[in-house]
Design a protein around this motif. Structure first.
Motif, PDB file in Angstrom:
ATOM      1  N   MET A   1       0.851  -1.183   0.000  1.00 31.66           N
ATOM      2  CA  MET A   1       0.000   0.000   0.000  1.00 31.66           C
ATOM      3  C   MET A   1       0.889   1.236   0.000  1.00 31.66           C
ATOM      4  N   ALA A   2       0.639   2.123  -0.878  1.00 34.54           N
ATOM      5  CA  ALA A   2       1.446   3.344  -0.926  1.00 34.54           C
ATOM      6  C   ALA A   2       0.996   4.303   0.157  1.00 34.54           C
ATOM      7  N   ILE A   3       1.929   5.019   0.725  1.00 29.69           N
ATOM      8  CA  ILE A   3       1.611   6.044   1.715  1.00 29.69           C
ATOM      9  C   ILE A   3       1.366   7.340   0.973  1.00 29.69           C
ATOM     10  N   SER A   4       0.164   7.878   1.109  1.00 30.15           N
ATOM     11  CA  SER A   4      -0.141   9.112   0.398  1.00 30.15           C
ATOM     12  C   SER A   4      -0.129  10.316   1.331  1.00 30.15           C
ATOM     13  N   THR A   5      -0.280  10.049   2.629  1.00 34.70           N
ATOM     14  CA  THR A   5      -0.338  11.157   3.577  1.00 34.70           C
ATOM     15  C   THR A   5       0.464  10.816   4.821  1.00 34.70           C
ATOM     16  N   ILE A   6       1.300  11.727   5.236  1.00 32.36           N
ATOM     17  CA  ILE A   6       2.010  11.551   6.499  1.00 32.36           C
ATOM     18  C   ILE A   6       1.188  12.213   7.591  1.00 32.36           C
ATOM     19  N   PRO A   7       0.801  11.478   8.624  1.00 29.28           N
ATOM     20  CA  PRO A   7      -0.027  12.073   9.672  1.00 29.28           C
ATOM     21  C   PRO A   7       0.682  13.240  10.343  1.00 29.28           C
ATOM     22  N   SER A   8      -0.147  14.165  10.864  1.00 35.72           N
ATOM     23  CA  SER A   8       0.420  15.364  11.465  1.00 35.72           C
ATOM     24  C   SER A   8       1.342  15.032  12.631  1.00 35.72           C
ATOM     25  N   ALA A   9       1.116  13.889  13.257  1.00 32.89           N
ATOM     26  CA  ALA A   9       1.973  13.480  14.373  1.00 32.89           C
ATOM     27  C   ALA A   9       3.317  12.969  13.887  1.00 32.89           C
ATOM     28  N   GLY A  10       3.476  12.905  12.562  1.00 28.78           N
ATOM     29  CA  GLY A  10       4.721  12.403  12.006  1.00 28.78           C
ATOM     30  C   GLY A  10       4.680  10.901  11.841  1.00 28.78           C
ATOM     31  N   ILE A  11       5.799  10.354  11.487  1.00 31.03           N
ATOM     32  CA  ILE A  11       5.853   8.917  11.233  1.00 31.03           C
ATOM     33  C   ILE A  11       6.592   8.198  12.348  1.00 31.03           C
ATOM     34  N   THR A  12       6.699   8.864  13.489  1.00 34.70           N
ATOM     35  CA  THR A  12       7.493   8.279  14.571  1.00 34.70           C
ATOM     36  C   THR A  12       6.642   7.558  15.594  1.00 34.70           C
ATOM     37  N   GLY A  13       5.342   7.788  15.580  1.00 33.61           N
ATOM     38  CA  GLY A  13       4.501   7.176  16.595  1.00 33.61           C
ATOM     39  C   GLY A  13       4.652   5.666  16.586  1.00 33.61           C
ATOM     40  N   GLY A  14       5.037   5.121  17.740  1.00 34.38           N
ATOM     41  CA  GLY A  14       5.206   3.682  17.836  1.00 34.38           C
ATOM     42  C   GLY A  14       6.511   3.203  17.261  1.00 34.38           C
ATOM     43  N   GLY A  15       7.263   4.061  16.628  1.00 32.23           N
ATOM     44  CA  GLY A  15       8.554   3.674  16.070  1.00 32.23           C
ATOM     45  C   GLY A  15       9.678   4.428  16.754  1.00 32.23           C
ATOM     46  N   PHE A  16      10.857   4.353  16.158  1.00 34.32           N
ATOM     47  CA  PHE A  16      12.012   5.009  16.759  1.00 34.32           C
ATOM     48  C   PHE A  16      12.688   5.881  15.709  1.00 34.32           C
ATOM     49  N   ASN A  17      13.043   7.066  16.097  1.00 34.61           N
ATOM     50  CA  ASN A  17      13.860   7.878  15.199  1.00 34.61           C
ATOM     51  C   ASN A  17      15.079   8.422  15.925  1.00 34.61           C
ATOM     52  N   PHE A  18      15.347   7.858  17.077  1.00 30.73           N
ATOM     53  CA  PHE A  18      16.536   8.251  17.843  1.00 30.73           C
ATOM     54  C   PHE A  18      16.591   9.767  18.019  1.00 30.73           C
ATOM     55  N   ARG A  19      15.455  10.342  18.363  1.00 32.76           N
ATOM     56  CA  ARG A  19      15.412  11.794  18.547  1.00 32.76           C
ATOM     57  C   ARG A  19      16.052  12.216  19.860  1.00 32.76           C
ATOM     58  N   ASN A  20      16.220  11.262  20.791  1.00 28.41           N
ATOM     59  CA  ASN A  20      16.805  11.612  22.092  1.00 28.41           C
ATOM     60  C   ASN A  20      18.330  11.655  21.975  1.00 28.41           C
ATOM     61  N   LEU A  21      18.903  12.826  22.208  1.00 25.19           N
ATOM     62  CA  LEU A  21      20.358  12.972  22.130  1.00 25.19           C
ATOM     63  C   LEU A  21      21.047  12.365  23.354  1.00 25.19           C
ATOM     64  N   ILE A  22      20.293  12.136  24.406  1.00 24.54           N
ATOM     65  CA  ILE A  22      20.825  11.514  25.618  1.00 24.54           C
ATOM     66  C   ILE A  22      20.775   9.996  25.443  1.00 24.54           C
ATOM     67  N   ILE A  23      21.858   9.329  25.802  1.00 18.11           N
ATOM     68  CA  ILE A  23      21.905   7.868  25.751  1.00 18.11           C
ATOM     69  C   ILE A  23      21.637   7.316  27.141  1.00 18.11           C
ATOM     70  N   ASN A  24      20.783   6.311  27.191  1.00 20.47           N
ATOM     71  CA  ASN A  24      20.445   5.645  28.460  1.00 20.47           C
ATOM     72  C   ASN A  24      19.678   6.575  29.405  1.00 20.47           C
ATOM     73  N   GLY A  25      18.859   7.428  28.839  1.00 23.64           N
ATOM     74  CA  GLY A  25      18.087   8.367  29.645  1.00 23.64           C
ATOM     75  C   GLY A  25      17.092   7.710  30.576  1.00 23.64           C
ATOM     76  N   ASP A  26      16.767   6.447  30.312  1.00 27.09           N
ATOM     77  CA  ASP A  26      15.853   5.730  31.210  1.00 27.09           C
ATOM     78  C   ASP A  26      16.609   4.962  32.299  1.00 27.09           C
ATOM     79  N   MET A  27      17.915   5.156  32.367  1.00 23.91           N
ATOM     80  CA  MET A  27      18.756   4.605  33.449  1.00 23.91           C
ATOM     81  C   MET A  27      18.726   3.079  33.498  1.00 23.91           C
ATOM     82  N   ASN A  28      18.444   2.460  32.360  1.00 21.06           N
ATOM     83  CA  ASN A  28      18.235   1.014  32.340  1.00 21.06           C
ATOM     84  C   ASN A  28      19.540   0.217  32.333  1.00 21.06           C
ATOM     85  N   ILE A  29      20.607   0.804  31.780  1.00 23.68           N
ATOM     86  CA  ILE A  29      21.868   0.070  31.608  1.00 23.68           C
ATOM     87  C   ILE A  29      22.851   0.499  32.697  1.00 23.68           C
ATOM     88  N   ALA A  30      23.365  -0.464  33.436  1.00 27.71           N
ATOM     89  CA  ALA A  30      24.323  -0.169  34.511  1.00 27.71           C
ATOM     90  C   ALA A  30      25.371  -1.280  34.522  1.00 27.71           C
TER      91      ALA A  30
END
Lengths: 57, 361
Positions: B1-30
């Motif tokens: 199916m071709a994508i004809s419209t990008i939703p106003s929320a962008g194409i990142t909802g539910g996906g990842f675009n690595f927008r966070n410049l901080i690494i490990n911001g959720d403190m999960n890795i120790a």
């Protein structure tokens, strides 16, 4: 805090690493690389008047 | 199916675009452990990956830093960074400081366009909780041009998770070189002496001036009752904060391994690698990193005698573990023992052995 630094020669007799002993007894092997923060600390330690031991190849 | 419209929320909802410049911001890795006590003068260090506890001056306070499970409810977080004041210092020395910070790699920040008229604004968001209410400061700092921008936030309610959002202007006069070295630091201040509070808070980018760095900052070290938790740290381009980008654990771990990697074995006799006896006492083990590191790392290990070498129907414990020929992809691990020259052996460990590679900024 650094206690001593000794130049270390690899198997090809190239001095590419420093053995660093910290005051708390920890031992680090630090590359000769200015992007390495521990190597930067060695440079600061030397600038304070300390001397790196060179055992020779 | 071709994508004809990008939703106003962008194409990142539910996906990842690595927008966070901080690494490990959720403190999960120790990878270094989950708790360290007695943090005081001279003990600046990392615990949770990529976040460094730093002290300045000559403080007498002591803190315990840990990875904690106290997190804001319903936000998807499972870990936080906790600081517990264990020795109070009610009166700070003029040069005393206490910071949690992360240094971001310059080459990952080129899209911020610092040093141009198009320099991007950044928005920082995070969850924080403390019994110590009042004003706290978070500073963005560029190391090479020595420029800083500080903003304050307020912890309003004691012992309550609160989400904070702060927007910082871009820096048209800044410099972030395209290298694997330091690009931009984020400092979360926890206490600061008078040297850092004597001026006016630097709410616009300026050449660093200590007195303008953290005016109004409370002293988290003034009571052993004080605790401080933080998680969900996100720094993103733009003037609004999006929901925290929860990366999968394995992706988060690999990103952290660029800067620090602790090779431990989850069970006894776990394999570290195969080596050859270069001489009768010197083994040489080629060692390739799981991911390329930022630059040539520093190598350290747990006590050499905790490792075991095996082969040729004999075994023993190394008297020393070392390293040479370090670069960002690989190194040689040196094992000192009693070998037959030219024979091959393997190096094994137990649950308490560690081989550590540190390329932090």
């Amino acid at each position: 805090m650094i206690q001593s630094v000794t130049k270390q020669y690899n198997s090809l007799n190239i001095a590419d690493t420093y053995k660093v002993i910290l005051i708390n007894g920890d031992v680090l092997f630090v590359p000769h690389n200015e992007a390495n923060r521990h190597y930067q600390e060695i440079l600061e330690w030397v600038a304070q008047g300390n001397t790196i031991t060179d055992p020779g190849a | 199916m071709a994508i004809s419209t990008i939703p106003s929320a962008g194409i990142t909802g539910g996906g990842f675009n690595f927008r966070n410049l901080i690494i490990n911001g959720d403190m999960n890795i120790a990878q270094r452990g989950t708790s360290v006590a007695g943090l005081t003068n001279g003990s600046s260090q990392y615990l949770i990956d990529r976040f460094k506890w730093y002290e300045g001056g000559a403080p007498t306070y002591q803190f315990t830093m840990s990875q904690d499970t106290d997190v804001p409810t319903g936000q998807g977080f499972v870990k936080s960074l906790k600081l517990d004041c264990t020795t109070a210092q009610t009166s700070l020395g003029a040069a005393d400081q206490n910071i949690i910070w992360q240094r971001m790699e310059a080459q990952f920040l080129q899209h911020l366009k610092y040093g141009t008229a198009n320099a991007e604004s950044l928005t920082l968001s995070f969850w924080v909780k403390s019994n110590k209410t009042g004003t706290y400061v978070v500073e963005l700092y560029q190391n090479a041009p020595n420029r800083g921008l500080s903003k304050s936030y307020t912890i309003n309610s004691a012992n309550t998770w609160e989400k904070k959002t702060i927007t910082y202007d871009g820096d048209p006069s800044g410099t972030i070189n395209n290298t694997a070295n330091a690009g931009l630091d984020v400092y979360f201040f926890l206490s600061a002496g008078s040297n850092y509070q004597s001026g006016t808070l630097a709410t616009s980018w300026q050449t660093y001036s200590a007195g303008d760095e953290c005016v109004g900052q409370v002293n988290l070290a003034d009571s052993t009752d004080n605790n401080f938790w933080i998680t969900g740290i996100q720094l993103e381009v733009g003037t609004t904060a999006s929901d925290f980008e929860h990366l999968p654990y394995d992706v988060n771990l690999i990103r952290c391994m660029r800067y620090y990697f602790n090779h431990y074995t989850p069970d006894d006799n776990g394999l570290y690698g195969l080596f050859t006896a270069h001489t009768s006492s010197a083994g040489r083990m080629p060692y390739r990193f799981i991911v390329p590191m930022r630059d040539a790392p520093t190598v350290s290990s747990s006590t050499a005698g905790g490792f075991t070498w095996l082969g040729n129907n004999v075994s023993g414990n190394p008297s020393a573990i070392g390293s040479e020929s370090l670069n960002k992809y690989s190194c040689t691990v040196n094992i000192t023992g009693s070998f037959t020259q030219g024979y091959s052996y393997w190096l094994a460990g137990s649950t308490s052995t560690e081989l550590r590679f540190d390329a932090e900024l």
